[in-house]
Design an enzyme around this catalytic site. Structure first.
Site, PDB file in Angstrom:
ATOM      1  N   CYS A 139       0.841  -1.210   0.000  1.00 12.31           N
ATOM      2  CA  CYS A 139       0.000   0.000   0.000  1.00 12.31           C
ATOM      3  C   CYS A 139       0.872   1.254   0.000  1.00 12.31           C
ATOM      4  CB  CYS A 139      -0.920   0.018   1.218  1.00 12.31           C
ATOM      5  SG  CYS A 139      -2.052  -1.370   1.261  1.00 12.31           S
ATOM      6  N   ARG A 170      -7.847  -4.485  -3.166  1.00 16.49           N
ATOM      7  CA  ARG A 170      -7.429  -3.313  -3.952  1.00 16.49           C
ATOM      8  C   ARG A 170      -8.421  -3.104  -5.091  1.00 16.49           C
ATOM      9  NH1 ARG A 170      -2.376  -2.644  -1.750  1.00 16.49           N
ATOM     10  NH2 ARG A 170      -1.587  -4.594  -0.934  1.00 16.49           N
TER      11      ARG A 170
HETATM   12  C1  BEZ Z   1       0.589  -4.596   1.835  1.00 19.03           C
HETATM   13  O1  BEZ Z   1       1.800  -4.768   1.885  1.00 19.03           O
HETATM   14  O2  BEZ Z   1       0.083  -3.551   1.437  1.00 19.03           O
HETATM   15  C2  BEZ Z   1      -0.305  -5.721   2.222  1.00 19.03           C
HETATM   16  C3  BEZ Z   1       0.108  -7.010   1.955  1.00 19.03           C
HETATM   17  C4  BEZ Z   1      -0.707  -8.054   2.352  1.00 19.03           C
HETATM   18  C5  BEZ Z   1      -1.908  -7.803   3.000  1.00 19.03           C
HETATM   19  C6  BEZ Z   1      -2.311  -6.502   3.217  1.00 19.03           C
HETATM   20  C7  BEZ Z   1      -1.511  -5.465   2.828  1.00 19.03           C
END
Ligand code: BEZ
Length: 234
Positions: free
Chosen positions: A52, A135
């Site tokens: 993110c 997402r």
């Molecule tokens: C992230 O790194 O944004 C992420 C990865 C796995 C689950 C939720 C967020």
């Protein structure tokens, strides 16, 4: 135990569901506040997570480019406002990634701890996570109609060049009454809508301004300058 009921997901061609929300840039009334602009409403799983963070830095670095295409960005996660503020401050103060640093996120990030908006927009996918939004990307036109929906899972960061390409392609289709072929970019030939009668099918294949592979598949030239003049003018 009774299974949780989810709202039907909004669909392309429908009005963007309305909501009021608190964001890192103040309260918003969606989509009314965005009338006249294209909007990319997108969700991310959680603050203080690496994928993110890379996405937010990339989106923020392209914000001016989107603004030139009359497109505003609005983010959402099911975290609270203070978490959002702390995360955005950390990004600006501490994170350096792929040449981006001191990145200020100026677009609103919605707090949605009740998951009301995430559920309204079908951003919660229990098979993937019960507690984090996937997402999701909703491209909404200046009249508040959903024009494109794209979903990615938690582990897969989005391709922001593709989101920009899609916004330009949607606006080009509206402005010029054409469709865009696979992998289209401004300057590439565009697709003329298929002929609706036998007579017009014959006219199509005889039209010297068109390049017809067959009667149903005709393309024409549309220069990059013409596209950018129309789409980036606003
Ligand atoms: C992230 O790194 O944004 C992420 C990865 C796995 C689950 C939720 C967020």
């Amino acid at each position: 135990m009774e299974e949780k009921q989810f709202n039907p997901m909004p669909r392309i061609g429908e009005k963007a569901p309305e909501f009021k929300a608190i964001t890192t840039q103040g309260d918003i009334n969606f989509p009314q506040d965005y009338k006249g602009s294209w909007v990319i409403l997108f969700s991310h799983p959680a603050d203080f997570t690496p994928v993110c963070t890379s996405e937010f830095m990339t989106f923020a670095s392209m914000e001016k480019q989107f603004a030139e295409a009359n497109t505003k960005l609005v983010g959402l996660s099911v975290d609270g406002l203070y978490s959002h503020i702390a995360w955005l401050r950390t990004i600006k103060e501490k994170i350096e990634y792929r040449g981006m640093k001191n990145v200020e996120i100026k677009f609103p990030l919605i707090e949605d701890i009740t998951m009301e908006v995430a559920e309204k927009y079908g951003m919660m996918m229990p098979g993937e996570s019960n507690t984090k939004a996937v997402r999701a990307v909703f491209m909404i036109d200046p009249k508040g109609i959903i024009r494109t929906i794209i979903y990615y899972p938690l582990s897969l960061g989005r391709n922001f060049d593709e989101l920009y390409r899609a916004i330009i392609a949607l606006q080009t289709a509206d402005e010029f009454g054409i469709a865009t072929p696979a992998d289209w970019r401004p300057g590439d030939d565009v697709i003329v809508s298929p002929a609706g009668t036998c007579g017009s099918a014959q006219e199509r294949v005889e039209d010297k301004n068109l390049d017809c592979k067959d009667w149903f598949f005709c393309t024409k030239k549309l220069s990059k300058e013409e596209v950018l003049k129309k789409v980036l003018k606003k």
